[in-house]
Design a protein around this motif. Structure first.
Motif, PDB file in Angstrom:
ATOM      1  N   GLU A 130     134.562 -45.890-117.804  1.00  0.00           N
ATOM      2  CA  GLU A 130     134.591 -46.703-116.586  1.00  0.00           C
ATOM      3  C   GLU A 130     133.574 -46.228-115.554  1.00  0.00           C
ATOM      4  N   LYS A 131     132.910 -45.106-115.837  1.00  0.00           N
ATOM      5  CA  LYS A 131     131.889 -44.541-114.950  1.00  0.00           C
ATOM      6  C   LYS A 131     132.420 -44.322-113.535  1.00  0.00           C
ATOM      7  N   ARG A 132     133.559 -43.653-113.471  1.00  0.00           N
ATOM      8  CA  ARG A 132     134.128 -43.368-112.153  1.00  0.00           C
ATOM      9  C   ARG A 132     134.855 -42.016-112.173  1.00  0.00           C
ATOM     10  N   PHE A 133     135.011 -41.445-110.989  1.00  0.00           N
ATOM     11  CA  PHE A 133     135.749 -40.208-110.800  1.00  0.00           C
ATOM     12  C   PHE A 133     137.092 -40.501-110.138  1.00  0.00           C
ATOM     13  N   SER A 134     138.060 -39.664-110.399  1.00  0.00           N
ATOM     14  CA  SER A 134     139.342 -39.747-109.704  1.00  0.00           C
ATOM     15  C   SER A 134     139.239 -38.998-108.372  1.00  0.00           C
ATOM     16  N   GLU A 135     140.333 -38.996-107.653  1.00  0.00           N
ATOM     17  CA  GLU A 135     140.443 -38.112-106.505  1.00  0.00           C
ATOM     18  C   GLU A 135     140.401 -36.660-106.984  1.00  0.00           C
ATOM     19  N   VAL A 136     140.175 -35.743-106.061  1.00  0.00           N
ATOM     20  CA  VAL A 136     140.233 -34.321-106.382  1.00  0.00           C
ATOM     21  C   VAL A 136     141.673 -33.837-106.201  1.00  0.00           C
ATOM     22  N   TYR A 137     142.187 -33.173-107.222  1.00  0.00           N
ATOM     23  CA  TYR A 137     143.563 -32.669-107.183  1.00  0.00           C
ATOM     24  C   TYR A 137     143.545 -31.203-106.767  1.00  0.00           C
ATOM     25  N   THR A 138     144.207 -30.926-105.654  1.00  0.00           N
ATOM     26  CA  THR A 138     144.358 -29.554-105.185  1.00  0.00           C
ATOM     27  C   THR A 138     145.831 -29.165-105.247  1.00  0.00           C
ATOM     28  N   HIS A 139     146.109 -27.879-105.047  1.00  0.00           N
ATOM     29  CA  HIS A 139     147.461 -27.371-105.254  1.00  0.00           C
ATOM     30  C   HIS A 139     147.780 -26.288-104.231  1.00  0.00           C
ATOM     31  N   PRO A 140     149.067 -25.972-104.053  1.00  0.00           N
ATOM     32  CA  PRO A 140     149.410 -24.834-103.192  1.00  0.00           C
ATOM     33  C   PRO A 140     148.740 -23.563-103.709  1.00  0.00           C
ATOM     34  N   GLN A 141     148.392 -22.667-102.807  1.00  0.00           N
ATOM     35  CA  GLN A 141     147.714 -21.442-103.234  1.00  0.00           C
ATOM     36  C   GLN A 141     148.579 -20.641-104.198  1.00  0.00           C
ATOM     37  N   TYR A 142     149.881 -20.565-103.900  1.00  0.00           N
ATOM     38  CA  TYR A 142     150.824 -19.901-104.801  1.00  0.00           C
ATOM     39  C   TYR A 142     151.973 -20.865-105.097  1.00  0.00           C
ATOM     40  N   GLU A 143     152.333 -20.959-106.360  1.00  0.00           N
ATOM     41  CA  GLU A 143     153.387 -21.909-106.736  1.00  0.00           C
ATOM     42  C   GLU A 143     154.037 -21.470-108.043  1.00  0.00           C
ATOM     43  N   ALA A 148     155.360 -26.519-110.060  1.00  0.00           N
ATOM     44  CA  ALA A 148     154.122 -27.223-110.364  1.00  0.00           C
ATOM     45  C   ALA A 148     154.374 -28.317-111.395  1.00  0.00           C
ATOM     46  N   PHE A 149     155.194 -28.002-112.402  1.00  0.00           N
ATOM     47  CA  PHE A 149     155.482 -29.021-113.405  1.00  0.00           C
ATOM     48  C   PHE A 149     156.273 -30.186-112.795  1.00  0.00           C
ATOM     49  N   TYR A 150     157.203 -29.901-111.906  1.00  0.00           N
ATOM     50  CA  TYR A 150     157.981 -30.983-111.302  1.00  0.00           C
ATOM     51  C   TYR A 150     157.073 -31.915-110.505  1.00  0.00           C
ATOM     52  N   ARG A 151     156.079 -31.349-109.822  1.00  0.00           N
ATOM     53  CA  ARG A 151     155.125 -32.213-109.109  1.00  0.00           C
ATOM     54  C   ARG A 151     154.368 -33.106-110.096  1.00  0.00           C
ATOM     55  N   LYS A 152     154.011 -32.552-111.247  1.00  0.00           N
ATOM     56  CA  LYS A 152     153.336 -33.361-112.261  1.00  0.00           C
ATOM     57  C   LYS A 152     154.281 -34.421-112.810  1.00  0.00           C
ATOM     58  N   PHE A 153     155.513 -34.046-113.050  1.00  0.00           N
ATOM     59  CA  PHE A 153     156.523 -34.982-113.545  1.00  0.00           C
ATOM     60  C   PHE A 153     156.687 -36.171-112.598  1.00  0.00           C
ATOM     61  N   LYS A 154     156.581 -35.928-111.301  1.00  0.00           N
ATOM     62  CA  LYS A 154     156.727 -36.982-110.294  1.00  0.00           C
ATOM     63  C   LYS A 154     155.418 -37.743-110.051  1.00  0.00           C
ATOM     64  N   GLY A 155     154.370 -37.413-110.789  1.00  0.00           N
ATOM     65  CA  GLY A 155     153.104 -38.114-110.634  1.00  0.00           C
ATOM     66  C   GLY A 155     152.309 -37.695-109.416  1.00  0.00           C
ATOM     67  N   LYS A 156     152.623 -36.532-108.837  1.00  0.00           N
ATOM     68  CA  LYS A 156     151.938 -36.079-107.635  1.00  0.00           C
ATOM     69  C   LYS A 156     150.747 -35.177-107.935  1.00  0.00           C
ATOM     70  N   THR A 157     150.583 -34.821-109.200  1.00  0.00           N
ATOM     71  CA  THR A 157     149.441 -34.013-109.594  1.00  0.00           C
ATOM     72  C   THR A 157     149.194 -34.232-111.076  1.00  0.00           C
ATOM     73  N   ARG A 158     148.251 -33.494-111.636  1.00  0.00           N
ATOM     74  CA  ARG A 158     147.924 -33.586-113.046  1.00  0.00           C
ATOM     75  C   ARG A 158     147.539 -32.184-113.513  1.00  0.00           C
ATOM     76  N   SER A 159     147.309 -32.045-114.812  1.00  0.00           N
ATOM     77  CA  SER A 159     146.981 -30.724-115.327  1.00  0.00           C
ATOM     78  C   SER A 159     146.339 -30.845-116.702  1.00  0.00           C
ATOM     79  N   SER A 160     145.373 -29.971-116.990  1.00  0.00           N
ATOM     80  CA  SER A 160     144.755 -29.853-118.309  1.00  0.00           C
ATOM     81  C   SER A 160     144.477 -28.380-118.567  1.00  0.00           C
TER      82      SER A 160
END
Length: 307
Positions: A130-143, A148-160
């Motif tokens: 699609e030739k596009r970028f997503s938003e930048v995903y940032t996170h709490p400094q310590y978590e 962190a997984f619950y935030r991903k589960f709720k669609g508030k972040t992502r992870s690879s």
């Protein structure tokens, strides 16, 4: 090969389409205090000419394996690629089409501390088709990893997997979980690799995660394998990690898992018994009673069958 350094960047190689860009992102690092290990999963696309372009600027160790293992078990291919490393204490597994911003290694060395077992960077998705970028995903400094997984589960972040640096000694203790396609194997890894310590995020350095039709994440023809892997992952999450969440969040995850099993026509005695145990161990009596009432016909049939 250069002297052993503290960080090993491991690339499980198969796809050549964006591989030059991946190596260029390593050659562009402002701190090159790392070794690169490339494990070729018996790909039909020979990367040696591309690797030769970067040999002068990067300490690269390359091996082509005699068999393709990734199609059968991606985590096992990760394992054999890690086995190429020497005495480095830290590992970053980088996808063969992902990119590191040029300050990733430099900032990691600056932010590294004794207590932390797992580091994470901010990330951005690159949707190549699609030739596009997503938003930048940032996170709490310590978590905590479960938060962190619950935030991903709720669609508030992502992870690879590419955006983590983990301690080699922890990896040797817990290893990777072998799910179909390696789907969610990365999630289970970072949940385990934090090893009861908080994840430390370095938000000022970014990893670019590429999604395309030739990647597992972008492929729509493997939904059954992905669903099977998701069910296996959530079963393991509930066994190993759900206790660290408050009851209301446990309820959400158990409800999601139940719907996943039902929607995939897998509501069999084994899964009913598993869900029953989880509800009893992790939720209050009222929620457990609601589950029993909701599934009473199935439970009755199960009791009769085993009587």
């Amino acid at each position: 090969m250069n002297a052993i350094k503290e960080l090993a960047i491991v690339i499980p190689y198969y796809k050549i389409e964006f591989f030059r860009e991946t190596l260029h992102s390593l050659a562009s690092q402002t701190n090159k205090d790392f070794n690169v290990y490339i494990g070729n999963d018996n790909s039909p696309n020979n990367p040696e000419k591309i690797i030769a372009e970067f040999n002068k600027n990067l300490p690269i160790y390359y091996k082509k394996f005699d068999s393709n293992l990734g199609q059968k078990s991606l985590p096992q291919h990760w394992d054999r690629c890690i086995s190429l490393t020497k005495n480095e204490k830290w590992i970053l597994i980088l996808g063969d089409d992902d990119l590191l911003e040029n300050n990733v290694v430099e900032l990691w060395y600056k932010e590294k501390e004794d207590k932390t077992n797992l580091y994470k960077f901010s990330s951005q998705m690159l949707y190549t088709d699609e030739k596009r970028f997503s938003e930048v995903y940032t996170h709490p400094q310590y978590e905590h990893s479960v938060d962190a997984f619950y935030r991903k589960f709720k669609g508030k972040t992502r992870s690879s997997l590419s955006e983590y640096i983990f301690k080699k000694t922890i990896y040797e203790k817990v290893g990777f979980k072998n799910y179909p396609l390696g789907w969610h194997s990365d999630d289970k890894a970072w949940l385990d690799f934090s090893f009861k310590e908080q994840i430390k995020t370095i938000n000022d350095a970014k990893v670019i995660i590429r999604v395309s039709s030739i990647s597992i994440s972008g492929n729509k023809n493997n939904l059954k394998e992905k669903n099977d892997a998701t069910i296996q992952f959530y079963k393991d999450f509930c066994k190993d990690h759900i206790e660290f969440l408050p009851v209301e969040k446990r309820t959400e995850i158990l409800s999601f898992m139940e719907k996943l099993i039902v929607n995939n026509n897998l509501l069999n005695p084994h899964h009913i018994y598993f869900l029953l145990k989880l509800h009893y161990a992790n939720l209050g009596f009222n929620q457990f009673f609601k589950f029993v009432v909701k599934r009473k016909m199935f439970l009755k049939a199960l009791i009769l069958k085993n009587s």
